[in-house]
Scaffold this motif. Structure first.
Motif, PDB file in Angstrom:
ATOM      1  N   ASP A  14       1.169  -1.180   0.386  1.00 56.00           N
ATOM      2  CA  ASP A  14       0.155   0.098   0.161  1.00 56.00           C
ATOM      3  C   ASP A  14       1.041   1.365   0.264  1.00 56.00           C
ATOM      4  O   ASP A  14       0.284   2.003  -0.830  1.00 56.00           O
ATOM      5  CB  ASP A  14      -1.373   0.105   0.855  1.00 56.00           C
ATOM      6  CG  ASP A  14      -1.541   1.585   1.547  1.00 56.00           C
ATOM      7  OD1 ASP A  14      -2.458   1.646   0.160  1.00 56.00           O
ATOM      8  OD2 ASP A  14      -1.768   1.294   2.447  1.00 56.00           O
ATOM      9  N   PHE A  15       1.307   1.358   1.365  1.00 53.91           N
ATOM     10  CA  PHE A  15       2.811   2.856   0.793  1.00 53.91           C
ATOM     11  C   PHE A  15       3.544   2.617  -0.856  1.00 53.91           C
ATOM     12  O   PHE A  15       3.418   3.965  -1.118  1.00 53.91           O
ATOM     13  CB  PHE A  15       3.886   2.339   1.316  1.00 53.91           C
ATOM     14  CG  PHE A  15       4.761   3.690   1.407  1.00 53.91           C
ATOM     15  CD1 PHE A  15       4.920   4.358   2.610  1.00 53.91           C
ATOM     16  CD2 PHE A  15       6.328   2.935   1.284  1.00 53.91           C
ATOM     17  CE1 PHE A  15       5.789   5.694   3.032  1.00 53.91           C
ATOM     18  CE2 PHE A  15       7.107   4.109   1.436  1.00 53.91           C
ATOM     19  CZ  PHE A  15       6.957   5.782   2.247  1.00 53.91           C
ATOM     20  N   SER A  39       0.679   3.867  -2.909  1.00 53.77           N
ATOM     21  CA  SER A  39       0.775   5.134  -2.694  1.00 53.77           C
ATOM     22  C   SER A  39       2.072   6.352  -2.914  1.00 53.77           C
ATOM     23  O   SER A  39       1.649   7.567  -3.073  1.00 53.77           O
ATOM     24  CB  SER A  39       0.234   5.846  -1.392  1.00 53.77           C
ATOM     25  OG  SER A  39       1.292   5.493  -0.201  1.00 53.77           O
ATOM     26  N   GLN A  40       2.861   5.976  -2.922  1.00 49.08           N
ATOM     27  CA  GLN A  40       4.490   6.804  -3.261  1.00 49.08           C
ATOM     28  C   GLN A  40       4.389   6.744  -4.968  1.00 49.08           C
ATOM     29  O   GLN A  40       4.432   8.346  -5.678  1.00 49.08           O
ATOM     30  CB  GLN A  40       5.279   6.057  -2.909  1.00 49.08           C
ATOM     31  CG  GLN A  40       5.866   6.293  -1.219  1.00 49.08           C
ATOM     32  CD  GLN A  40       5.953   7.575  -0.941  1.00 49.08           C
ATOM     33  OE1 GLN A  40       6.670   8.315  -1.260  1.00 49.08           O
ATOM     34  NE2 GLN A  40       4.735   7.757  -0.082  1.00 49.08           N
ATOM     35  N   LEU A  91       1.482   6.437  -6.667  1.00 48.38           N
ATOM     36  CA  LEU A  91       0.235   7.322  -7.366  1.00 48.38           C
ATOM     37  C   LEU A  91       0.863   9.611  -7.071  1.00 48.38           C
ATOM     38  O   LEU A  91      -0.188  10.154  -7.758  1.00 48.38           O
ATOM     39  CB  LEU A  91      -0.647   6.567  -6.412  1.00 48.38           C
ATOM     40  CG  LEU A  91      -1.350   5.507  -7.613  1.00 48.38           C
ATOM     41  CD1 LEU A  91      -2.445   4.583  -6.429  1.00 48.38           C
ATOM     42  CD2 LEU A  91      -1.863   5.602  -8.262  1.00 48.38           C
ATOM     43  N   GLU A  92       1.375   9.425  -5.668  1.00 46.58           N
ATOM     44  CA  GLU A  92       1.913  10.736  -5.706  1.00 46.58           C
ATOM     45  C   GLU A  92       3.049  11.320  -6.658  1.00 46.58           C
ATOM     46  O   GLU A  92       2.893  12.228  -6.449  1.00 46.58           O
ATOM     47  CB  GLU A  92       2.031  10.981  -4.269  1.00 46.58           C
ATOM     48  CG  GLU A  92       1.177  10.840  -3.470  1.00 46.58           C
ATOM     49  CD  GLU A  92       2.052  10.504  -1.733  1.00 46.58           C
ATOM     50  OE1 GLU A  92       2.559  10.763  -1.601  1.00 46.58           O
ATOM     51  OE2 GLU A  92       1.666  10.315  -0.606  1.00 46.58           O
TER      52      GLU A  92
END
Length: 72
Positions: A26-27, A30-31, A33-34
């Motif tokens: 998940d981390f 999310s990184q 996607l950022e």
């Protein structure tokens, strides 16, 4: 008479590892996607996805082979 399911310590450890691996995946996603498109993050996501898949298959085999669950 109690009606709950117990699991072996090995299955419990596998479940805890799955939760931890999912958190790392998940981390990493999310990184990505950022906008952090570092190749290491994407490579890590691929490795984690494979690890999670293997762990799920192993855990499913244990559960289906009757190692767990047991009812008390």
């Amino acid at each position: 008479m109690s009606d709950y399911t117990t699991i072996s310590s090995a299955v419990e450890a596998d479940l805890m590892q799955l939760v931890a691996l999912h958190g790392l995946l998940d981390f990493a996603l999310s990184q990505s996607l950022e906008g952090n498109t570092d190749d290491r993050i994407l490579e890590g996501a691929v490795i984690l996805t494979r690890m999670i898949g293997r762990k799920v298959r192993r855990l499913a085999d244990k559960l289906l082979d009757g190692e767990s669950p047991r009812c008390d």
